[in-house]
Design an enzyme around this catalytic site. Structure first.
Site, PDB file in Angstrom:
ATOM      1  N   ARG A 100      -6.070   5.721   3.529  1.00 48.76           N
ATOM      2  CA  ARG A 100      -5.844   5.006   2.278  1.00 48.76           C
ATOM      3  C   ARG A 100      -6.571   3.684   2.414  1.00 48.76           C
ATOM      4  O   ARG A 100      -6.280   2.902   3.330  1.00 48.76           O
ATOM      5  CB  ARG A 100      -4.349   4.783   2.013  1.00 48.76           C
ATOM      6  CG  ARG A 100      -4.108   3.821   0.864  1.00 48.76           C
ATOM      7  CD  ARG A 100      -2.674   3.769   0.403  1.00 48.76           C
ATOM      8  NE  ARG A 100      -2.314   4.987  -0.310  1.00 48.76           N
ATOM      9  CZ  ARG A 100      -1.302   5.095  -1.169  1.00 48.76           C
ATOM     10  NH1 ARG A 100      -0.544   4.046  -1.429  1.00 48.76           N
ATOM     11  NH2 ARG A 100      -1.038   6.233  -1.769  1.00 48.76           N
ATOM     12  N   HIS A 127      -7.653   9.702  -6.136  1.00 46.41           N
ATOM     13  CA  HIS A 127      -6.366   9.963  -5.470  1.00 46.41           C
ATOM     14  C   HIS A 127      -6.104  11.477  -5.539  1.00 46.41           C
ATOM     15  O   HIS A 127      -5.164  11.943  -6.191  1.00 46.41           O
ATOM     16  CB  HIS A 127      -5.246   9.170  -6.145  1.00 46.41           C
ATOM     17  CG  HIS A 127      -3.990   9.060  -5.323  1.00 46.41           C
ATOM     18  ND1 HIS A 127      -3.880   9.525  -4.026  1.00 46.41           N
ATOM     19  CD2 HIS A 127      -2.765   8.533  -5.621  1.00 46.41           C
ATOM     20  CE1 HIS A 127      -2.659   9.276  -3.574  1.00 46.41           C
ATOM     21  NE2 HIS A 127      -1.965   8.681  -4.520  1.00 46.41           N
ATOM     22  N   GLN A 130      -2.672  13.245  -4.852  1.00 43.24           N
ATOM     23  CA  GLN A 130      -1.731  13.105  -5.964  1.00 43.24           C
ATOM     24  C   GLN A 130      -1.985  14.211  -6.995  1.00 43.24           C
ATOM     25  O   GLN A 130      -1.045  14.858  -7.460  1.00 43.24           O
ATOM     26  CB  GLN A 130      -1.909  11.727  -6.608  1.00 43.24           C
ATOM     27  CG  GLN A 130      -1.004  11.497  -7.787  1.00 43.24           C
ATOM     28  CD  GLN A 130       0.465  11.408  -7.399  1.00 43.24           C
ATOM     29  OE1 GLN A 130       0.823  10.627  -6.549  1.00 43.24           O
ATOM     30  NE2 GLN A 130       1.310  12.222  -8.016  1.00 43.24           N
ATOM     31  N   ASP A 227       0.099   6.152 -15.475  1.00 50.73           N
ATOM     32  CA  ASP A 227       0.035   5.456 -14.184  1.00 50.73           C
ATOM     33  C   ASP A 227       0.275   3.969 -14.478  1.00 50.73           C
ATOM     34  O   ASP A 227       0.304   3.548 -15.642  1.00 50.73           O
ATOM     35  CB  ASP A 227      -1.355   5.689 -13.555  1.00 50.73           C
ATOM     36  CG  ASP A 227      -1.504   5.120 -12.148  1.00 50.73           C
ATOM     37  OD1 ASP A 227      -0.519   4.630 -11.564  1.00 50.73           O
ATOM     38  OD2 ASP A 227      -2.645   5.165 -11.623  1.00 50.73           O
ATOM     39  N   CYS A 267       2.694   9.225 -11.400  1.00 53.25           N
ATOM     40  CA  CYS A 267       2.464   9.303  -9.954  1.00 53.25           C
ATOM     41  C   CYS A 267       3.449   8.443  -9.170  1.00 53.25           C
ATOM     42  O   CYS A 267       3.703   8.699  -8.002  1.00 53.25           O
ATOM     43  CB  CYS A 267       1.032   8.890  -9.635  1.00 53.25           C
ATOM     44  SG  CYS A 267       0.632   7.247 -10.282  1.00 53.25           S
ATOM     45  N   ARG A 295       4.524  16.234  -3.504  1.00 48.19           N
ATOM     46  CA  ARG A 295       3.469  15.697  -2.648  1.00 48.19           C
ATOM     47  C   ARG A 295       3.491  16.392  -1.289  1.00 48.19           C
ATOM     48  O   ARG A 295       2.448  16.763  -0.735  1.00 48.19           O
ATOM     49  CB  ARG A 295       3.662  14.174  -2.463  1.00 48.19           C
ATOM     50  CG  ARG A 295       3.478  13.335  -3.733  1.00 48.19           C
ATOM     51  CD  ARG A 295       2.044  13.336  -4.220  1.00 48.19           C
ATOM     52  NE  ARG A 295       1.130  12.885  -3.190  1.00 48.19           N
ATOM     53  CZ  ARG A 295       0.848  11.599  -2.908  1.00 48.19           C
ATOM     54  NH1 ARG A 295       1.398  10.637  -3.646  1.00 48.19           N
ATOM     55  NH2 ARG A 295      -0.015  11.280  -1.958  1.00 48.19           N
TER      56      ARG A 295
HETATM   57  N1   CP Z   1       1.913   8.050  -5.752  1.00 48.21           N
HETATM   58  C1   CP Z   1       1.650   7.448  -4.577  1.00 48.21           C
HETATM   59  O1   CP Z   1       0.601   7.647  -3.968  1.00 48.21           O
HETATM   60  O2   CP Z   1       2.647   6.651  -4.118  1.00 48.21           O
HETATM   61  P1   CP Z   1       2.557   5.688  -2.854  1.00 48.21           P
HETATM   62  O3   CP Z   1       1.629   4.565  -3.203  1.00 48.21           O
HETATM   63  O4   CP Z   1       3.965   5.238  -2.644  1.00 48.21           O
HETATM   64  O5   CP Z   1       2.031   6.471  -1.671  1.00 48.21           O
HETATM   65  N1  NVA Z   2      -3.366   3.547  -9.591  1.00 51.65           N
HETATM   66  C1  NVA Z   2      -2.338   3.199  -8.625  1.00 51.65           C
HETATM   67  C2  NVA Z   2      -1.779   4.426  -8.004  1.00 51.65           C
HETATM   68  C3  NVA Z   2      -0.652   4.185  -7.032  1.00 51.65           C
HETATM   69  C4  NVA Z   2      -0.200   5.450  -6.379  1.00 51.65           C
HETATM   70  C5  NVA Z   2      -2.929   2.273  -7.584  1.00 51.65           C
HETATM   71  O1  NVA Z   2      -4.068   2.511  -7.146  1.00 51.65           O
HETATM   72  O2  NVA Z   2      -2.266   1.309  -7.195  1.00 51.65           O
END
Ligand code: CP
Ligand code: NVA
Length: 310
Positions: A100, A127, A130, A227, A267, A295
């Site tokens: 990440r 992502h 997701q 989102d 999400c 997930r």
């Molecule tokens: N939806 C998602 O990726 O959540 P987190 O940021 O908590 O991992």
């Molecule tokens: N679009 C959001 C998704 C979080 C899971 C972000 O990148 O923060």
């Protein structure tokens, strides 16, 4: 060459279908697979996470493996060691690496230099883990994906982009509604659909529809998705985003415009009162908490595929 999962463009429609079937099998019988027995998987987090971290960690243990969770600030990466050297070293210890990151370039470099599979646990642009869980949730609810209409309402985030990719691959009609300045450009939407076209094979390929009015996207939709208004890394423009995105909220009135039985997905993390109302988030017209659980099931199937267990 190792398999990677960086954007979802690595999949074809048949593989996506098999991944979702396998996720359903593993959900029904969580201990069925020991595909990761005696294998360690590195999970590198440069940004906070609740769902992604826990679902990968628990899923890896359920598959008989050992998760090695690494916060980027604890790695020598934080002191200037290169992504390339990190990739070379980790590849000699673990069977796969998840990242990440606040940089899509870092993910690409990791995949370029690792000799084990690399998977995207969220970058500014994508992502895809997701989106796998999202499609699993829709398939469970509707029994199919092809021909369904998915409406995405709000900021055109990483999550939106991945949904477009995998939704198109699955043969879904994808409609997005976003305000000017926070929308996918027509060129980008066309480009994403085009990139997935090869993988979609001879199946029906539906173009992506772009709207500014959320009601136009929601009309007749089977699933409404949103989102956050302010993604990680976008904090500086938070005030402008909140102003522009104010009309882009999933509420009961928007769900009423959908098809019979239309439900909401998100999400998470959610901001009730911003992109979704508390009534929808905690009510009967959502599958959001199931989606969060999914997930784990989807990612277990993904890890099996990445390690060529099938
Ligand atoms: N939806 C998602 O990726 O959540 P987190 O940021 O908590 O991992
Ligand atoms: N679009 C959001 C998704 C979080 C899971 C972000 O990148 O923060």
């Amino acid at each position: 060459m190792s398999r990677h999962f960086l954007s979802g463009a690595e999949l074809d429609r048949a593989t996506l279908g098999r991944l979702l079937e396998r996720a359903q099998e593993l959900k029904a019988a969580p201990a069925r697979s020991h595909a990761l027995a005696e294998k360690a998987i590195a999970l590198i987090f440069e940004r906070p996470s609740t769902r992604t971290r826990v679902s990968f960690e628990v899923g890896i243990v359920e598959l008989g493996g050992h998760p090695v969770v690494l916060r980027a600030d604890e790695l020598q990466l934080a002191r200037g060691e290169s992504v390339r050297d990190t990739a070379l070293v980790l590849s000699r210890q673990v069977a796969a690496i998840g990242l990440r990151s606040g940089s899509d370039q870092a993910l690409a470099e990791l995949a370029q230099h690792a000799s084990v599979p690399v998977f995207n646990m969220l970058t500014p642009r994508e992502h895809p883990c997701q989106a796998l869980a999202d499609l699993l949730t829709i398939k469970e609810a509707c029994g199919r994906l092809e021909g369904l209409r998915l409406a995405y309402v709000g900021d055109a985030t990483n999550v939106a982009r991945s949904l477009v990719r995998l939704g198109v691959l699955a043969g879904m009609e994808v409609a997005l509604a976003s305000p000017p300045g926070f929308a996918l450009s027509p060129d980008e939407a066309r480009g994403l659909a085009e990139q997935m076209r090869a993988g979609a094979g001879c199946g029906r390929l539906v173009e992506v529809a772009l709207h500014s009015d959320p009601r136009a996207a929601a009309a007749g939709a089977n699933v409404l998705y949103t989102d956050v208004w302010v993604s990680m890394g976008d904090e500086e423009s938070a005030a402008a985003r909140r102003r522009a995105l104010e009309p882009y909220r999933i509420d009961d009135a928007l769900l009423d415009l959908g098809a019979d039985g239309a439900f909401a997905l998100h999400c998470l993390p959610a901001h009730p009162g911003e992109e979704i109302t508390a009534e929808v988030l905690y009510g009967e017209r959502q599958r959001i908490w199931e989606q969060a659980e999914n997930r784990r099931h989807a990612q277990k199937a993904l890890l099996e595929w990445l390690l060529e267990a099938w």
